[in-house]
Motif scaffolding. Structure first.
Motif, PDB file in Angstrom:
ATOM      1  N   HIS A  72     -23.783   4.846  -3.518  1.00 50.94           N
ATOM      2  CA  HIS A  72     -22.548   5.011  -4.421  1.00 50.94           C
ATOM      3  C   HIS A  72     -21.395   5.019  -4.187  1.00 50.94           C
ATOM      4  O   HIS A  72     -20.419   4.441  -4.849  1.00 50.94           O
ATOM      5  CB  HIS A  72     -22.551   6.790  -4.748  1.00 50.94           C
ATOM      6  N   VAL A  73     -20.963   5.296  -2.901  1.00 45.58           N
ATOM      7  CA  VAL A  73     -19.493   4.712  -2.398  1.00 45.58           C
ATOM      8  C   VAL A  73     -19.304   3.164  -2.386  1.00 45.58           C
ATOM      9  O   VAL A  73     -18.529   2.918  -2.710  1.00 45.58           O
ATOM     10  CB  VAL A  73     -19.448   5.003  -0.911  1.00 45.58           C
ATOM     11  N   LEU A  74     -20.650   2.538  -1.921  1.00 47.73           N
ATOM     12  CA  LEU A  74     -20.458   0.956  -2.245  1.00 47.73           C
ATOM     13  C   LEU A  74     -20.206   0.559  -3.673  1.00 47.73           C
ATOM     14  O   LEU A  74     -19.506  -0.379  -3.750  1.00 47.73           O
ATOM     15  CB  LEU A  74     -21.769   0.306  -1.441  1.00 47.73           C
ATOM     16  N   LEU A  75     -21.066   1.249  -4.463  1.00 44.11           N
ATOM     17  CA  LEU A  75     -20.683   0.687  -5.808  1.00 44.11           C
ATOM     18  C   LEU A  75     -19.261   1.159  -6.150  1.00 44.11           C
ATOM     19  O   LEU A  75     -18.610   0.170  -6.981  1.00 44.11           O
ATOM     20  CB  LEU A  75     -21.889   1.488  -7.015  1.00 44.11           C
ATOM     21  N   CYS A  76     -18.660   2.153  -5.979  1.00 46.04           N
ATOM     22  CA  CYS A  76     -17.465   2.427  -6.188  1.00 46.04           C
ATOM     23  C   CYS A  76     -16.374   1.569  -5.455  1.00 46.04           C
ATOM     24  O   CYS A  76     -15.459   0.902  -6.051  1.00 46.04           O
ATOM     25  CB  CYS A  76     -16.939   3.796  -5.993  1.00 46.04           C
ATOM     26  N   HIS A  79     -16.388  -1.644  -7.494  1.00 47.84           N
ATOM     27  CA  HIS A  79     -16.008  -1.612  -8.675  1.00 47.84           C
ATOM     28  C   HIS A  79     -14.268  -1.772  -8.521  1.00 47.84           C
ATOM     29  O   HIS A  79     -13.658  -2.333  -9.234  1.00 47.84           O
ATOM     30  CB  HIS A  79     -16.242  -0.426  -9.480  1.00 47.84           C
ATOM     31  N   ALA A  80     -13.791  -0.991  -7.537  1.00 48.19           N
ATOM     32  CA  ALA A  80     -12.454  -0.944  -7.378  1.00 48.19           C
ATOM     33  C   ALA A  80     -11.826  -2.312  -6.500  1.00 48.19           C
ATOM     34  O   ALA A  80     -10.953  -2.682  -6.912  1.00 48.19           O
ATOM     35  CB  ALA A  80     -12.003   0.195  -6.534  1.00 48.19           C
ATOM     36  N   PHE A  81     -12.705  -2.933  -5.730  1.00 48.91           N
ATOM     37  CA  PHE A  81     -12.264  -4.071  -4.984  1.00 48.91           C
ATOM     38  C   PHE A  81     -13.275  -5.096  -5.052  1.00 48.91           C
ATOM     39  O   PHE A  81     -14.186  -4.958  -3.936  1.00 48.91           O
ATOM     40  CB  PHE A  81     -11.784  -3.622  -3.452  1.00 48.91           C
ATOM     41  N   PRO A  82     -13.442  -5.772  -5.919  1.00 48.80           N
ATOM     42  CA  PRO A  82     -14.895  -6.579  -6.057  1.00 48.80           C
ATOM     43  C   PRO A  82     -14.775  -7.581  -5.013  1.00 48.80           C
ATOM     44  O   PRO A  82     -15.988  -8.162  -4.804  1.00 48.80           O
ATOM     45  CB  PRO A  82     -14.295  -7.325  -7.613  1.00 48.80           C
ATOM     46  N   LEU A  83     -13.750  -8.104  -4.322  1.00 48.31           N
ATOM     47  CA  LEU A  83     -14.167  -9.048  -3.272  1.00 48.31           C
ATOM     48  C   LEU A  83     -14.009  -8.356  -1.893  1.00 48.31           C
ATOM     49  O   LEU A  83     -14.111  -9.032  -0.721  1.00 48.31           O
ATOM     50  CB  LEU A  83     -12.824 -10.089  -3.428  1.00 48.31           C
ATOM     51  N   ALA A  84     -14.079  -7.422  -1.542  1.00 46.94           N
ATOM     52  CA  ALA A  84     -13.595  -6.429  -0.469  1.00 46.94           C
ATOM     53  C   ALA A  84     -14.918  -6.473   0.535  1.00 46.94           C
ATOM     54  O   ALA A  84     -14.857  -6.386   1.690  1.00 46.94           O
ATOM     55  CB  ALA A  84     -13.169  -4.898  -0.690  1.00 46.94           C
ATOM     56  N   ALA A  85     -16.233  -6.555  -0.151  1.00 50.06           N
ATOM     57  CA  ALA A  85     -17.242  -6.503   0.690  1.00 50.06           C
ATOM     58  C   ALA A  85     -18.375  -7.412  -0.051  1.00 50.06           C
ATOM     59  O   ALA A  85     -18.517  -7.496  -1.179  1.00 50.06           O
ATOM     60  CB  ALA A  85     -17.752  -5.158   0.805  1.00 50.06           C
ATOM     61  N   ALA A  86     -19.454  -7.901   0.707  1.00 46.80           N
ATOM     62  CA  ALA A  86     -20.563  -8.542   0.239  1.00 46.80           C
ATOM     63  C   ALA A  86     -21.370  -7.526  -0.622  1.00 46.80           C
ATOM     64  O   ALA A  86     -21.546  -6.556  -0.338  1.00 46.80           O
ATOM     65  CB  ALA A  86     -21.377  -9.111   1.393  1.00 46.80           C
ATOM     66  N   LYS A  87     -21.922  -8.266  -1.711  1.00 45.16           N
ATOM     67  CA  LYS A  87     -22.677  -7.519  -2.541  1.00 45.16           C
ATOM     68  C   LYS A  87     -24.098  -7.741  -2.340  1.00 45.16           C
ATOM     69  O   LYS A  87     -24.669  -8.801  -2.482  1.00 45.16           O
ATOM     70  CB  LYS A  87     -22.231  -7.767  -4.074  1.00 45.16           C
TER      71      LYS A  87
END
Length: 171
Positions: A72-76, A79-87
């Motif tokens: 859930h933290v990763l999904l948030c 959502h807030a920072f689309p380029l911050a981490a690998a999906k």
């Protein structure tokens, strides 16, 4: 990575690498699977390539409740920072565990929890560790307080995370 590739006789099929991109907590230290592909391509003169990597989604160390919170933290975050981490695909747990809870408590209450539970460990931001330790009355409690980098790789049965996002300035 290049040395391992050379030791296999430049046979990328004989090379098996595993890593966890989410475990990079030290600043400036990262593992990117794209770099492995680049090294193999470069050393082999373009004759060999690694087509894809496989994401292992079953987490054998954490229970489903912890993983649901982490997912859930990763999904948030995404959502807030689309380029911050690998999906990547979300982790799935194999065992049910106790439901994680959120506790709104002051330091005295956390101290009482530490005194009542010998297995409890407190995780804090690295820059807050000494301040939090100085608030603990006895050295026994102080040894149960860890900064995030200090706790990396350790496993605890009971954990409290204290004021992790408090004091972080918006950028």
């Amino acid at each position: 990575i290049g040395l391992f590739f050379l030791l296999t006789g430049e046979n990328c099929d004989a090379l098996y690498l595993a890593g966890d991109t989410a475990q990079a907590v030290s600043q400036g230290v990262e593992f990117r699977f794209e770099e492995v592909r680049s090294v193999v391509h470069l050393i082999s003169g373009g004759k060999q390539k690694i087509d894809r990597w496989e994401k292992l989604v079953h987490n054998y160390r954490s229970h489903k409740g912890i993983l649901r919170v982490a997912n859930h933290v990763l999904l948030c975050l995404h959502h807030a920072f689309p380029l911050a981490a690998a999906k990547l695909p979300l982790d799935a747990g194999l065992v049910q565990g106790p439901r994680p809870g959120l506790l709104h408590a002051n330091f005295d209450q956390v101290t009482r929890l530490l005194e009542a539970n010998q297995r409890l460990r407190v995780l804090v931001r690295d820059d807050m560790k000494e301040e939090i330790k100085s608030k603990s009355v006895t050295s026994n409690l102080s040894s149960a307080i860890f900064g995030i980098r200090e706790a990396k790789g350790l496993e605890f049965s009971d954990v409290v995370i204290v004021d992790f996002f408090a004091g972080i300035k918006d950028k």
